[in-house]
Scaffold this active site. Structure first.
Site, PDB file in Angstrom:
ATOM      1  N   TYR A  57       0.831  -1.196   0.000  1.00 14.13           N
ATOM      2  CA  TYR A  57       0.000   0.000   0.000  1.00 14.13           C
ATOM      3  C   TYR A  57       0.869   1.251   0.000  1.00 14.13           C
ATOM      4  O   TYR A  57       1.614   1.513   0.944  1.00 14.13           O
ATOM      5  CB  TYR A  57      -0.921   0.021   1.215  1.00 14.13           C
ATOM      6  CG  TYR A  57      -1.865  -1.147   1.325  1.00 14.13           C
ATOM      7  CD1 TYR A  57      -2.205  -1.915   0.214  1.00 14.13           C
ATOM      8  CD2 TYR A  57      -2.438  -1.488   2.550  1.00 14.13           C
ATOM      9  CE1 TYR A  57      -3.073  -2.991   0.318  1.00 14.13           C
ATOM     10  CE2 TYR A  57      -3.312  -2.567   2.659  1.00 14.13           C
ATOM     11  CZ  TYR A  57      -3.622  -3.310   1.543  1.00 14.13           C
ATOM     12  OH  TYR A  57      -4.479  -4.373   1.653  1.00 14.13           O
ATOM     13  N   ARG A 207     -16.274  -1.702  -1.922  1.00  8.89           N
ATOM     14  CA  ARG A 207     -15.445  -0.535  -2.286  1.00  8.89           C
ATOM     15  C   ARG A 207     -16.255   0.762  -2.205  1.00  8.89           C
ATOM     16  O   ARG A 207     -16.075   1.681  -2.993  1.00  8.89           O
ATOM     17  CB  ARG A 207     -14.820  -0.737  -3.667  1.00  8.89           C
ATOM     18  CG  ARG A 207     -14.009  -2.022  -3.730  1.00  8.89           C
ATOM     19  CD  ARG A 207     -13.362  -2.295  -5.041  1.00  8.89           C
ATOM     20  NE  ARG A 207     -12.878  -3.669  -5.072  1.00  8.89           N
ATOM     21  CZ  ARG A 207     -11.736  -4.090  -4.525  1.00  8.89           C
ATOM     22  NH1 ARG A 207     -10.950  -3.216  -3.942  1.00  8.89           N
ATOM     23  NH2 ARG A 207     -11.376  -5.353  -4.577  1.00  8.89           N
TER      24      ARG A 207
END
Length: 328
Positions: A57, A207
């Site tokens: 990330y 999401r």
């Protein structure tokens, strides 16, 4: 501090809902480190213990950010991170699970996080070129060395999970699980339950789509990953919005938001399920935690599932290339 219940991933005690931290570094538009750290501190204040990150990330930025946030509060945190993507963001995907890389990745994560051990260490994706026995064997050596406390897998298939667990106990499987992604229910979740492995759903709100906040991609940043995902594409998005409309109706009857209803559905999958919705904002953190208090009867659960039948979900959750790296 709020009364966040405790659940167990194997023998690891965690808050019944964790916090996914990816979006604090990449994926969903502009980021703000100061805002993210404030939200992380607020999560700890509210009783969230499980913080989920990865060396991938932000190409390491997210681990550094989490390290800064938990400095001085390490004993309040169950720190989970992942390895496996050997490429940086924007580069062609390269998955590595060889023993040498496992050791190298762990040392780098410990350094970025500024800690002496990782509570839950996942293989982010299974390396098809390396036997899972080698990968988990190297991870087990990290446990023996005191650098890692518990082991996990992410997006692994049922037989891979069995083979991994035979080498060393696996505490958790992290995979996508929500009202519009239910492919692990047929075989993978039952194997995890047979072996006593906890389930950590990521993207439990689709999401963000299942919150009802998005009616198009026009408001998303140009670098938002959802712009390239099939379920947000023209044609698919409109069909999926019909599902959100039904969720909104059911949520209104409960005086909650569609997102809270969708998240409560995931929380009701079992006491071994610990979803990790992600957010950078305190407002949405509090909204997500409130889903823990939403009580759903068997009739409620059936109505929610009827509103979002798997056969009516339009589009795959990833593009073709990314799908080749899941459930294997």
């Amino acid at each position: 501090m709020t009364d966040v219940p405790t659940r167990y991933l194997g023998e690891l005690a965690v808050s019944a809902q964790g916090l996914g931290c990816m979006g604090m570094s990449h994926g969903y538009g502009a980021t703000d480190d100061a805002q993210s750290i404030t939200t992380l501190h607020h999560a700890l204040d509210l009783g969230v213990t499980l913080l989920d990150t990865s060396d991938f990330y932000g190409s390491g930025h997210n681990e550094e950010l989490i390290g800064r946030a938990v400095a001085g509060r390490r004993d309040e945190v169950v720190l989970a991170t992942k390895f496996g993507f050997a490429n940086r963001l924007g580069e062609p995907t390269l998955i590595r699970g060889d023993a040498a890389y496992v050791r190298q990745a762990c040392e780098a994560s410990l350094r970025r996080l500024g800690v002496d051990h990782i509570d839950l260490y996942y293989q982010h994706r299974v390396d098809p070129q390396v036997p899972i026995e080698e990968t988990v064997g190297a991870m087990a050596e990290l446990v023996q060395a005191g650098k890692v406390r518990h082991l996990g897998l992410s997006e692994a298939g049922a037989q891979t999970i069995r083979r991994a667990h035979a080498v060393h106990p696996i505490a958790a499987l992290q995979s996508e699980w929500s009202l519009w992604t239910r492919d692990l229910e047929a075989e993978i979740a039952p194997v995890c339950r047979e072996l006593g492995i906890g389930l950590v759903p990521f993207s439990p709100l689709g999401r963000g789509f299942l919150t009802g906040r998005y009616s198009s991609v026009e408001g998303l940043a140009e670098n938002d990953v959802r712009r390239s995902q099939p379920r947000f594409a023209d044609g698919n998005l409109e069909r999926n919005l019909a599902i959100v409309a039904k969720l909104n109706e059911l949520a209104a009857e409960k005086a909650v938001t569609a997102g809270q209803l969708a998240l409560a559905w995931v929380q009701h999958r079992g006491d071994d399920v610990v979803p990790i919705p992600g957010t950078r904002r305190q407002q949405y953190l509090e909204e997500n935690l409130a889903a823990l208090s939403v009580d759903l009867s068997a009739e409620d659960l059936a109505a929610i599932e009827a509103a979002a039948p798997s056969e009516q979900i339009a589009g795959n959750r990833y593009d073709g290339t990314s799908l080749t790296f899941v459930n294997r």
